[in-house]
Design an enzyme around this catalytic site. Structure first.
Site, PDB file in Angstrom:
ATOM      1  N   GLY A  24     -42.032 -13.796  -6.556  1.00  9.40           N
ATOM      2  CA  GLY A  24     -41.107 -14.425  -6.202  1.00  9.40           C
ATOM      3  C   GLY A  24     -39.566 -14.568  -7.062  1.00  9.40           C
ATOM      4  O   GLY A  24     -39.925 -14.722  -8.044  1.00  9.40           O
ATOM      5  N   ASP A  65     -44.113  -6.206 -10.653  1.00  8.24           N
ATOM      6  CA  ASP A  65     -42.683  -6.806 -10.096  1.00  8.24           C
ATOM      7  C   ASP A  65     -41.417  -6.220 -10.688  1.00  8.24           C
ATOM      8  O   ASP A  65     -40.368  -6.793 -10.209  1.00  8.24           O
ATOM      9  CB  ASP A  65     -42.976  -8.404 -10.406  1.00  8.24           C
ATOM     10  CG  ASP A  65     -43.524  -8.736 -11.468  1.00  8.24           C
ATOM     11  OD1 ASP A  65     -44.739  -7.991 -12.196  1.00  8.24           O
ATOM     12  OD2 ASP A  65     -42.781  -9.743 -11.842  1.00  8.24           O
ATOM     13  N   ARG A  76     -39.050  -4.550  -5.060  1.00  9.68           N
ATOM     14  CA  ARG A  76     -40.056  -3.891  -6.429  1.00  9.68           C
ATOM     15  C   ARG A  76     -41.412  -3.946  -6.219  1.00  9.68           C
ATOM     16  O   ARG A  76     -41.633  -3.703  -4.207  1.00  9.68           O
ATOM     17  CB  ARG A  76     -40.276  -5.105  -7.023  1.00  9.68           C
ATOM     18  CG  ARG A  76     -39.144  -5.520  -8.233  1.00  9.68           C
ATOM     19  CD  ARG A  76     -39.199  -7.530  -7.293  1.00  9.68           C
ATOM     20  NE  ARG A  76     -37.567  -8.058  -7.437  1.00  9.68           N
ATOM     21  CZ  ARG A  76     -37.611  -8.369  -9.061  1.00  9.68           C
ATOM     22  NH1 ARG A  76     -38.189  -7.935 -10.060  1.00  9.68           N
ATOM     23  NH2 ARG A  76     -36.058  -9.136  -9.023  1.00  9.68           N
ATOM     24  N   ARG A 113     -36.163 -18.553 -10.699  1.00 11.88           N
ATOM     25  CA  ARG A 113     -34.553 -18.646 -10.439  1.00 11.88           C
ATOM     26  C   ARG A 113     -33.785 -17.320 -10.837  1.00 11.88           C
ATOM     27  O   ARG A 113     -32.608 -17.360 -11.169  1.00 11.88           O
ATOM     28  CB  ARG A 113     -34.660 -18.721 -12.161  1.00 11.88           C
ATOM     29  CG  ARG A 113     -35.128 -16.941 -12.227  1.00 11.88           C
ATOM     30  CD  ARG A 113     -34.895 -16.765 -13.737  1.00 11.88           C
ATOM     31  NE  ARG A 113     -36.432 -16.038 -14.531  1.00 11.88           N
ATOM     32  CZ  ARG A 113     -35.364 -15.616 -15.960  1.00 11.88           C
ATOM     33  NH1 ARG A 113     -34.650 -16.132 -16.300  1.00 11.88           N
ATOM     34  NH2 ARG A 113     -36.968 -14.067 -16.369  1.00 11.88           N
ATOM     35  N   ASP A 142     -37.967 -23.580 -14.159  1.00 14.81           N
ATOM     36  CA  ASP A 142     -36.980 -24.809 -14.030  1.00 14.81           C
ATOM     37  C   ASP A 142     -35.620 -24.326 -13.192  1.00 14.81           C
ATOM     38  O   ASP A 142     -34.839 -24.479 -12.572  1.00 14.81           O
ATOM     39  CB  ASP A 142     -36.658 -25.621 -14.855  1.00 14.81           C
ATOM     40  CG  ASP A 142     -36.093 -24.582 -15.754  1.00 14.81           C
ATOM     41  OD1 ASP A 142     -36.140 -23.024 -15.518  1.00 14.81           O
ATOM     42  OD2 ASP A 142     -35.454 -24.616 -17.182  1.00 14.81           O
TER      43      ASP A 142
END
Ligand code: AMP
Ligand code: MG
Length: 499
Positions: A95, A257, A188, A98, A130
């Site tokens: 998924g 992906d 994708r 970021r 992050d």
């Protein structure tokens, strides 16, 4: 329009067609603001093509929206769910970890385009990450994707890049960046896999219908529209892979992906254009087994398409045996399509106007000699354009690219005989060859240098590079150095994923 209206006008008016899909396809999420956004570059011609006002985007409200610090009025941002096979291994949930999809705008060709902020902060798909991007990979993606677009190859685009003013922890603390990416869509192969593997075939069907409507409207009325979809995706992927091979591009992470259903080059990570030609070239430091080496790419794309085909099995026929047969039959379009485009492209690279037996062997013979003699891929073809039907002074510029020039001499005699056989005209051939053999590609060492300079506040190398990459088939005499391969000391040793 009054001055007040102009000031309050929304520079990014966006729709969002993904919201028509089942809710499991996405998570609503706003970008996380960054500390001190600074616009490093706005792609003005692209903004205009998208029907956006460059001045509005550069003004404070526009910039805040591009950075993810302000959600445009009416926008409903989201992160898309997907899964994928990474280096062949199944990963059930990836998924947008970021990236946040701000919304969509319709361009001047009437095509709906996604606007996505890459490096937008945490999302429900961030896993251990992050949610941020380092500035280096942002610059790399901007340069290489715009270079790809300049070459005329199907790709996502870069609308803007920004520095965030925040540090991101990688091997060391790096300056943070944000890329505003434009794509035909962000669906994708891995998007389909996510639902298929959960047994959620209704969502697979909804996704397939969405993709057909958005990218393959011509097949909406086909007898078996899902078979037609598989064929359509296979054909576009075949074309794309042939185009990559013809310019020496190595994607680096061809996981499922990272394979676009729309047939665009997407997710520029540890990618690079080859300098010296060798079919086994790998740039990515994480691709230790060479799974995604230069010449493996067409085969891997086919493998990825087989993963896509699997997800469509429940839609292809009522019983499994028939569905498998239909899927195999559909995937059979891939190889001939790839070969047709690749071989046709090789012929054009050699300036052969007619199609004759032996043409492909002639091209492959050249490639074999280039590999053995360490010749630069793009420069060989570019300089070959300058050669006449008779040997002459221009020959030396190609000969010097081969460690043993006699290897080229033997080949060029055969090429000239072949040209004579079709009565090739030197002038016309030169123009034709120059229009398919670029002088400028985003050479890895130049991309590397541009990133290093940007890190110390100098954006001139980025601008210089973009000046040639957006017009790569022309000579730019004042920037001729950017066409050159790296000197031995300039070779970039490792290209990191940089996530
Ligand atoms: P990529 O290698 O860029 O194709 O990313 C593979 C997966 O890792 C995707 O699901 C990304 O969203 C996720 N990812 C990569 N970098 C980060 C990051 N810094 N924070 C969160 N997720 C990330
Ligand atoms: Mg990716």
């Amino acid at each position: 329009m009054t001055a007040t209206e102009a000031r309050t006008a929304e520079p990014l008016e966006l729709g969002n067609s993904y919201l028509e899909l089942p809710e499991a396809c996405y998570a609503r999420i706003h970008p996380t603001p960054v500390t001190r956004p600074q616009l490093l570059r706005l792609n003005r011609p692209l903004a205009e093509r998208l029907g956006l006002d460059p001045e509005g985007l550069e003004a404070p409200e526009g910039l805040e929206a591009l950075a993810g610090n302000r959600v445009p009025k009416g926008a409903e941002p989201l992160a898309l769910a997907y899964a994928g096979h990474q280096f062949g291994n199944w990963v059930p949930s990836l998924g947008d970890g970021r990236a946040v999809l701000l919304g969509e705008t319709v361009d001047s060709d009437g095509v709906r385009r996604d606007l996505q902020i890459k490096g937008a902060g945490l999302t429900p798909f961030s896993r251990m990450g992050d949610g941020r991007a380092a500035l280096g990979p942002v610059i790399r993606e901007y340069l290489v994707s715009e270079g790809m677009a300049g070459l005329g190859i199907s790709t996502t685009r870069a609308l803007a890049m920004l520095a965030t003013g925040d540090g991101v922890a990688r091997d060391r603390i790096e300056p943070g960046g944000v890329l505003v990416r434009v794509a035909g869509s962000h669906v994708r192969v891995g998007t389909f896999e996510y639902f298929y593997r959960r047994g959620d075939f209704d969502t697979v069907r909804a996704l397939a219908d969405y993709v057909i409507q958005r990218h393959y409207p011509e097949i909406a009325g086909a007898d078996n529209r899902y078979k037609a979809l598989l064929e359509g995706v296979a054909k576009r992927t075949a074309d794309l892979l042939a185009d990559w091979l013809l310019v020496g591009f190595i994607h680096g992470v061809m996981n499922t992906d990272n394979l676009s259903i729309a047939g665009e080059t997407i997710d520029y990570g540890p990618c690079a254009f080859m300098d010296t030609y060798h079919p086994a070239t790998v740039y990515s430091s994480i691709d230790t087994g060479g799974r995604y080496a230069f010449d493996q790419q067409p085969r891997i794309a086919h493998w990825n398409l087989a993963r896509f085909a699997e997800t469509l099995l429940p839609l292809l026929a009522d019983d499994m045996d028939t569905a498998v047969e239909v899927a195999y039959a559909a995937l059979e379009v891939y190889e001939p399509r790839f070969e047709g485009r690749y071989h046709g492209g090789l012929r054009r690279k050699l300036g052969l106007g007619e199609e004759r037996d032996g043409d492909v062997d002639l091209a492959l013979d050249l490639l074999g000699r280039m590999a053995a003699q360490g010749a630069d891929f793009n420069l060989t073809f570019r300089r070959l354009a300058e050669l006449g039907g008779e040997s002459g002074p221009a020959d030396e510029a190609v000969r010097e690219l081969f460690a043993d020039s006699s290897s080229f001499d033997a080949w060029v005699r055969a090429w000239r005989e072949r040209l004579a056989a079709e009565g090739s005209d030197d002038g016309a051939r030169r123009e034709a060859m120059r229009s398919v053999n670029p002088a400028y590609i985003p050479r890895n060492h130049r991309v590397h240098q541009a990133i290093e300079a940007a890190y110390s506040g100098d954006l001139h190398p980025v601008e210089d590079l973009l000046a040639v990459l957006t017009d790569p088939y022309a000579d730019h005499p004042n920037r001729a150095h950017l066409a050159q391969p790296p000197a031995p000391g300039q070779v970039v040793q490792r290209t990191f994923c940089g996530t």
